[in-house]
Write a protein that holds these residues in place. Structure first.
Motif, mmCIF file in Angstrom:
data_model
loop_
_atom_site.group_PDB
_atom_site.id
_atom_site.type_symbol
_atom_site.label_atom_id
_atom_site.label_comp_id
_atom_site.label_asym_id
_atom_site.label_seq_id
_atom_site.Cartn_x
_atom_site.Cartn_y
_atom_site.Cartn_z
ATOM 1 N N SER A 165 -7.737 6.357 14.767
ATOM 2 C CA SER A 165 -7.334 5.074 14.198
ATOM 3 C C SER A 165 -6.344 5.330 13.076
ATOM 4 C CB SER A 165 -8.551 4.307 13.677
ATOM 5 O OG SER A 165 -9.191 5.027 12.642
ATOM 6 N N GLY A 166 -5.697 4.254 12.634
ATOM 7 C CA GLY A 166 -4.804 4.356 11.489
ATOM 8 C C GLY A 166 -3.333 4.274 11.814
ATOM 9 N N GLY A 167 -2.978 4.334 13.080
ATOM 10 C CA GLY A 167 -1.571 4.259 13.420
ATOM 11 C C GLY A 167 -1.043 2.848 13.249
ATOM 12 N N GLU A 168 0.208 2.761 12.788
ATOM 13 C CA GLU A 168 0.855 1.456 12.625
ATOM 14 C C GLU A 168 2.352 1.645 12.443
ATOM 15 O OE1 GLU A 168 -1.475 0.686 8.798
ATOM 16 O OE2 GLU A 168 0.484 -0.185 8.325
ATOM 17 N N LEU A 169 3.042 0.540 12.243
ATOM 18 C CA LEU A 169 4.484 0.549 11.986
ATOM 19 C C LEU A 169 4.708 0.618 10.478
ATOM 20 C CD1 LEU A 169 7.488 0.082 12.759
ATOM 21 C CD2 LEU A 169 6.980 -2.377 12.679
ATOM 22 N N VAL A 170 5.465 1.644 10.046
ATOM 23 C CA VAL A 170 5.816 1.767 8.632
ATOM 24 C C VAL A 170 7.294 2.125 8.512
ATOM 25 C CG1 VAL A 170 3.500 2.446 7.915
ATOM 26 C CG2 VAL A 170 5.181 4.194 8.504
ATOM 27 N N GLN A 171 7.831 1.925 7.330
ATOM 28 C CA GLN A 171 9.229 2.279 7.091
ATOM 29 C C GLN A 171 9.366 3.763 6.774
ATOM 30 O OE1 GLN A 171 10.624 -0.398 4.004
ATOM 31 N NE2 GLN A 171 11.454 -1.792 5.547
ATOM 32 N N ALA A 172 10.533 4.296 7.048
ATOM 33 C CA ALA A 172 10.820 5.687 6.706
ATOM 34 C C ALA A 172 10.582 5.910 5.214
ATOM 35 C CB ALA A 172 12.250 6.036 7.075
ATOM 36 N N GLY A 173 10.002 7.060 4.909
ATOM 37 C CA GLY A 173 9.657 7.387 3.533
ATOM 38 C C GLY A 173 8.245 7.003 3.150
ATOM 39 N N GLY A 174 7.606 6.216 3.988
ATOM 40 C CA GLY A 174 6.250 5.771 3.704
ATOM 41 C C GLY A 174 5.200 6.798 4.090
ATOM 42 N N SER A 175 3.934 6.402 3.939
ATOM 43 C CA SER A 175 2.803 7.281 4.221
ATOM 44 C C SER A 175 1.796 6.575 5.117
ATOM 45 C CB SER A 175 2.112 7.691 2.915
ATOM 46 O OG SER A 175 2.978 8.441 2.091
ATOM 47 N N LEU A 176 1.047 7.373 5.832
ATOM 48 C CA LEU A 176 -0.059 6.888 6.649
ATOM 49 C C LEU A 176 -1.158 7.931 6.630
ATOM 50 C CD1 LEU A 176 1.403 5.483 10.009
ATOM 51 C CD2 LEU A 176 0.175 4.189 8.249
ATOM 52 N N ARG A 177 -2.387 7.474 6.809
ATOM 53 C CA ARG A 177 -3.497 8.394 7.016
ATOM 54 C C ARG A 177 -4.178 8.041 8.329
ATOM 55 N NH1 ARG A 177 -8.999 9.467 3.521
ATOM 56 N NH2 ARG A 177 -9.583 7.469 4.493
ATOM 57 N N LEU A 178 -4.150 8.980 9.246
ATOM 58 C CA LEU A 178 -4.844 8.810 10.517
ATOM 59 C C LEU A 178 -6.261 9.364 10.397
ATOM 60 C CD1 LEU A 178 -2.074 9.961 13.030
ATOM 61 C CD2 LEU A 178 -2.441 7.700 11.996
ATOM 62 N N SER A 179 -7.174 8.733 11.121
ATOM 63 C CA SER A 179 -8.565 9.184 11.142
ATOM 64 C C SER A 179 -8.982 9.484 12.573
ATOM 65 C CB SER A 179 -9.491 8.103 10.564
ATOM 66 O OG SER A 179 -9.157 7.810 9.229
ATOM 67 N N CYS A 180 -9.873 10.448 12.715
ATOM 68 C CA CYS A 180 -10.446 10.785 14.011
ATOM 69 C C CYS A 180 -11.951 10.901 13.814
ATOM 70 C CB CYS A 180 -9.876 12.097 14.525
ATOM 71 S SG CYS A 180 -10.716 12.719 16.007
ATOM 72 N N ILE A 201 7.780 4.692 13.110
ATOM 73 C CA ILE A 201 8.486 4.752 11.832
ATOM 74 C C ILE A 201 9.851 4.112 12.009
ATOM 75 C CG2 ILE A 201 9.207 6.216 9.929
ATOM 76 C CD1 ILE A 201 6.190 6.310 10.650
ATOM 77 N N SER A 202 10.118 3.098 11.232
ATOM 78 C CA SER A 202 11.401 2.410 11.312
ATOM 79 C C SER A 202 12.363 2.978 10.275
ATOM 80 C CB SER A 202 11.206 0.916 11.084
ATOM 81 O OG SER A 202 10.723 0.672 9.775
ATOM 82 N N SER A 203 13.630 3.005 10.630
ATOM 83 C CA SER A 203 14.648 3.555 9.720
ATOM 84 C C SER A 203 15.192 2.491 8.781
ATOM 85 C CB SER A 203 15.773 4.169 10.533
ATOM 86 O OG SER A 203 16.335 3.194 11.394
#
Length: 125
Positions: free
Chosen positions: A7-22, A123-125
């Motif tokens: 879980s944790g995937g999504e659309l973010v802008q370039a330069g951003g952060s995400l944390r995926l979990s398993c 990731i969007s530019s």
């Protein structure tokens, strides 16, 4: 039967952060290692990072250039992938994988016995 749910995937802008979990269930024991792989559109699945379940040893792909960190919380049976300074080329489906047995961490997908269904990171530019 080991089950892995990402879980944790999504659309973010370039330069951003995400944390995926398993989230792992069904019996992850000390002799297991867990890993993250990713598959970009039209490309082969590639290794990202791996960690031993019962220790601090990790392995990372050089391609992520230190931007990602793998960790695990045994109390929650969960492995994380913290991703910072994201780039459009990080766009992919990210998969969690587990393998049993001791020995060095592996970058080879075929050495992993169990896989999750994947989570989309865009990731969007």
């Amino acid at each position: 039967q080991v089950q892995l749910v990402e879980s944790g995937g999504e659309l973010v802008q370039a330069g951003g952060s995400l944390r995926l979990s398993c989230a792992a269930s069904g019996g992850i024991f000390s002799a297991y290692s867990l890993a993250w792989f990713r598959r970009a559109p039209g490309k082969e699945r590639k290794f990202v990072a791996a960690i031993v379940w019962d220790g601090d040893t990790t392995l990372q792909s050089a391609s992520i250039e230190g931007r990602f960190t793998i960790s695990r919380l045994r109390a929650k049976n969960t492995v994380y992938l913290q991703m910072n300074n994201l780039r459009p080329e990080d766009t992919a489906v990210y998969y969690c994988a587990a393998r049993s047995g001791s020995g060095p961490l592996s970058r080879v997908a075929s050495s992993y016995d169990h896989w999750g269904q994947g989570t989309q990171v865009t990731i969007s530019s």
